[in-house]
Design a protein around this motif. Structure first.
Motif, PDB file in Angstrom:
ATOM      1  N   ALA A 120       0.834  -1.206   0.000  1.00  0.00           N
ATOM      2  CA  ALA A 120       0.000   0.000   0.000  1.00  0.00           C
ATOM      3  C   ALA A 120       0.864   1.250   0.000  1.00  0.00           C
ATOM      4  O   ALA A 120       0.571   2.215  -0.718  1.00  0.00           O
ATOM      5  CB  ALA A 120      -0.925   0.000   1.212  1.00  0.00           C
ATOM      6  N   ASN A 121       1.943   1.248   0.768  1.00  0.00           N
ATOM      7  CA  ASN A 121       2.787   2.435   0.833  1.00  0.00           C
ATOM      8  C   ASN A 121       3.634   2.625  -0.416  1.00  0.00           C
ATOM      9  O   ASN A 121       3.905   3.762  -0.811  1.00  0.00           O
ATOM     10  CB  ASN A 121       3.634   2.431   2.104  1.00  0.00           C
ATOM     11  N   VAL A 122       4.027   1.527  -1.051  1.00  0.00           N
ATOM     12  CA  VAL A 122       4.699   1.673  -2.353  1.00  0.00           C
ATOM     13  C   VAL A 122       3.730   2.331  -3.327  1.00  0.00           C
ATOM     14  O   VAL A 122       4.076   3.286  -4.032  1.00  0.00           O
ATOM     15  CB  VAL A 122       5.196   0.314  -2.895  1.00  0.00           C
ATOM     16  N   ALA A 123       2.488   1.835  -3.353  1.00  0.00           N
ATOM     17  CA  ALA A 123       1.484   2.417  -4.263  1.00  0.00           C
ATOM     18  C   ALA A 123       1.223   3.885  -3.930  1.00  0.00           C
ATOM     19  O   ALA A 123       1.201   4.730  -4.825  1.00  0.00           O
ATOM     20  CB  ALA A 123       0.189   1.606  -4.196  1.00  0.00           C
ATOM     21  N   LEU A 124       1.011   4.199  -2.662  1.00  0.00           N
ATOM     22  CA  LEU A 124       0.764   5.592  -2.267  1.00  0.00           C
ATOM     23  C   LEU A 124       1.936   6.485  -2.650  1.00  0.00           C
ATOM     24  O   LEU A 124       1.745   7.595  -3.162  1.00  0.00           O
ATOM     25  CB  LEU A 124       0.517   5.698  -0.756  1.00  0.00           C
ATOM     26  N   GLY A 125       3.147   6.020  -2.374  1.00  0.00           N
ATOM     27  CA  GLY A 125       4.324   6.822  -2.685  1.00  0.00           C
ATOM     28  C   GLY A 125       4.491   7.062  -4.168  1.00  0.00           C
ATOM     29  O   GLY A 125       4.696   8.200  -4.604  1.00  0.00           O
ATOM     30  N   VAL A 126       4.366   6.013  -4.963  1.00  0.00           N
ATOM     31  CA  VAL A 126       4.553   6.140  -6.408  1.00  0.00           C
ATOM     32  C   VAL A 126       3.430   6.973  -7.039  1.00  0.00           C
ATOM     33  O   VAL A 126       3.691   7.874  -7.836  1.00  0.00           O
ATOM     34  CB  VAL A 126       4.660   4.749  -7.073  1.00  0.00           C
ATOM     35  N   ILE A 127       2.196   6.681  -6.675  1.00  0.00           N
ATOM     36  CA  ILE A 127       1.064   7.422  -7.250  1.00  0.00           C
ATOM     37  C   ILE A 127       1.169   8.912  -6.931  1.00  0.00           C
ATOM     38  O   ILE A 127       0.922   9.755  -7.787  1.00  0.00           O
ATOM     39  CB  ILE A 127      -0.276   6.835  -6.763  1.00  0.00           C
ATOM     40  N   ASN A 128       1.563   9.239  -5.706  1.00  0.00           N
ATOM     41  CA  ASN A 128       1.648  10.650  -5.324  1.00  0.00           C
ATOM     42  C   ASN A 128       2.861  11.358  -5.907  1.00  0.00           C
ATOM     43  O   ASN A 128       2.957  12.573  -5.800  1.00  0.00           O
ATOM     44  CB  ASN A 128       1.599  10.795  -3.802  1.00  0.00           C
ATOM     45  N   LEU A 129       3.752  10.625  -6.517  1.00  0.00           N
ATOM     46  CA  LEU A 129       4.867  11.262  -7.230  1.00  0.00           C
ATOM     47  C   LEU A 129       4.452  11.649  -8.651  1.00  0.00           C
ATOM     48  O   LEU A 129       5.163  12.420  -9.307  1.00  0.00           O
ATOM     49  CB  LEU A 129       6.083  10.350  -7.257  1.00  0.00           C
ATOM     50  N   LEU A 130       3.327  11.118  -9.118  1.00  0.00           N
ATOM     51  CA  LEU A 130       2.861  11.468 -10.463  1.00  0.00           C
ATOM     52  C   LEU A 130       2.363  12.907 -10.488  1.00  0.00           C
ATOM     53  O   LEU A 130       1.759  13.370  -9.515  1.00  0.00           O
ATOM     54  CB  LEU A 130       1.740  10.520 -10.898  1.00  0.00           C
ATOM     55  N   PRO A 131       2.591  13.609 -11.580  1.00  0.00           N
ATOM     56  CA  PRO A 131       2.085  14.976 -11.653  1.00  0.00           C
ATOM     57  C   PRO A 131       0.574  14.993 -11.847  1.00  0.00           C
ATOM     58  O   PRO A 131       0.018  14.124 -12.501  1.00  0.00           O
ATOM     59  CB  PRO A 131       2.806  15.547 -12.887  1.00  0.00           C
ATOM     60  N   GLY A 132      -0.064  15.962 -11.265  1.00  0.00           N
ATOM     61  CA  GLY A 132      -1.499  16.119 -11.451  1.00  0.00           C
ATOM     62  C   GLY A 132      -2.221  16.380 -10.153  1.00  0.00           C
ATOM     63  O   GLY A 132      -1.827  15.908  -9.102  1.00  0.00           O
ATOM     64  N   ILE A 133      -3.252  17.143 -10.236  1.00  0.00           N
ATOM     65  CA  ILE A 133      -4.069  17.476  -9.087  1.00  0.00           C
ATOM     66  C   ILE A 133      -5.092  16.370  -8.903  1.00  0.00           C
ATOM     67  O   ILE A 133      -5.651  15.919  -9.879  1.00  0.00           O
ATOM     68  CB  ILE A 133      -4.750  18.842  -9.306  1.00  0.00           C
ATOM     69  N   PRO A 134      -5.356  15.865  -7.749  1.00  0.00           N
ATOM     70  CA  PRO A 134      -4.989  16.362  -6.428  1.00  0.00           C
ATOM     71  C   PRO A 134      -3.757  15.691  -5.846  1.00  0.00           C
ATOM     72  O   PRO A 134      -3.521  15.744  -4.659  1.00  0.00           O
ATOM     73  CB  PRO A 134      -6.216  15.994  -5.588  1.00  0.00           C
ATOM     74  N   LEU A 135      -2.979  15.020  -6.674  1.00  0.00           N
ATOM     75  CA  LEU A 135      -1.795  14.325  -6.169  1.00  0.00           C
ATOM     76  C   LEU A 135      -0.745  15.332  -5.741  1.00  0.00           C
ATOM     77  O   LEU A 135      -0.835  16.523  -6.005  1.00  0.00           O
ATOM     78  CB  LEU A 135      -1.259  13.377  -7.237  1.00  0.00           C
ATOM     79  N   ASP A 136       0.295  14.815  -5.079  1.00  0.00           N
ATOM     80  CA  ASP A 136       1.316  15.697  -4.529  1.00  0.00           C
ATOM     81  C   ASP A 136       2.138  16.325  -5.621  1.00  0.00           C
ATOM     82  O   ASP A 136       2.718  17.320  -5.502  1.00  0.00           O
ATOM     83  CB  ASP A 136       2.229  14.920  -3.577  1.00  0.00           C
TER      84      ASP A 136
END
Length: 177
Positions: free
Chosen positions: A161-177
Motif C-alpha cells: 500500500a505504501n509503495v502504491a501511495l508513494g509512487v502514485i503521489n509522485l505522479l504529476p497532477g491534481i490532487p496528487l502531490d
C-alpha cells in the motif's frame, strides 16, 4: 473527540480526533465507508493467503489493515504539514477521508515571496518519501515474520500500500502531490 461540521475550509466534516501543528485532525464521516469497504473486500483475500484463519479473524485483520492504511495516509499528510510549517505556511486542517486525505494550509495574507518553488517542492515530496520509508519498514517486517501470520499479512499490506501511495503521489497532477 469533537464533531466538525462541513465548513468553508474544504473539509467535509467529521470527528476531530486530535490536533497536530496547531490544526485539527479531522476523521471525515466518509472514512468509515472506506474502512468498511476495505475490511469487506480484503477479508476474503486474507483467507486465501491464510486458509486456516477464521472469518472473524480475517475481518479483524482486514480492519487493522484499514487502520494501518489511514495511519500511513496521516503520516503522509503530517509530513506535508511539517514541511509547509518549516517553509512559513500555517496548517489549517489535516483530514482523513474516503479518498485518503489532505493537508490544507491557510492562505497567506502577507508577502508570499518566502514561498519559493523549492518550498513547494519540499512540501510535495515529503509525503511520498514518508510512504517509501513506511514501505521499507513493512518489507523488513515481512522478512522477519512467518509467512501467512497476522504480522506478515499486515506488513505485506503495509509494504504494498505504501509503495502504491508513494509512487502514485509522485505522479504529476491534481490532487496528487
Amino acid at each position: 473527540m469533537s464533531q466538525a461540521n462541513a465548513s468553508k475550509d474544504g473539509t467535509a466534516g467529521g470527528l476531530v480526533i486530535g490536533r497536530a501543528l496547531g490544526a485539527p485532525i479531522v476523521l471525515s464521516w466518509t472514512w468509515f465507508i472506506a474502512a468498511i469497504l476495505i475490511t469487506a473486500l480484503l477479508a476474503p483475500f486474507i483467507r486465501t493467503l491464510s486458509p486456516s484463519m477464521s472469518v472473524p479473524t480475517s475481518m479483524f485483520v482486514a480492519f487493522l489493515y484499514a487502520i494501518l492504511l489511514f495511519t500511513s495516509v496521516f503520516l503522509h499528510e503530517f509530513a506535508h504539514g511539517v514541511a509547509g510549517t518549516l517553509g512559513g505556511q500555517k496548517v489549517s486542517v489535516i483530514e482523513l477521508n474516503v479518498w485518503g486525505g489532505f493537508t490544507k494550509f491557510e492562505p497567506k495574507i502577507d508577502d508570499d515571496a518566502k514561498r519559493t518553488a523549492m518550498t513547494s517542492f519540499y512540501v510535495s515530496i515529503v509525503g511520498p518519501v514518508v510512504n517509501i520509508i513506511l514501505a521499507a519498514g513493512g518489507w523488513i517486517g515481512m522478512n522477519h515474520s512467518s509467512p501467512g501470520s497476522i504480522l506478515w499479512l499486515l506488513c505485506a499490506a503495509l509494504t504494498f500500500a505504501n509503495v502504491a501511495l508513494g509512487v502514485i503521489n509522485l505522479l504529476p497532477g491534481i490532487p496528487l502531490d
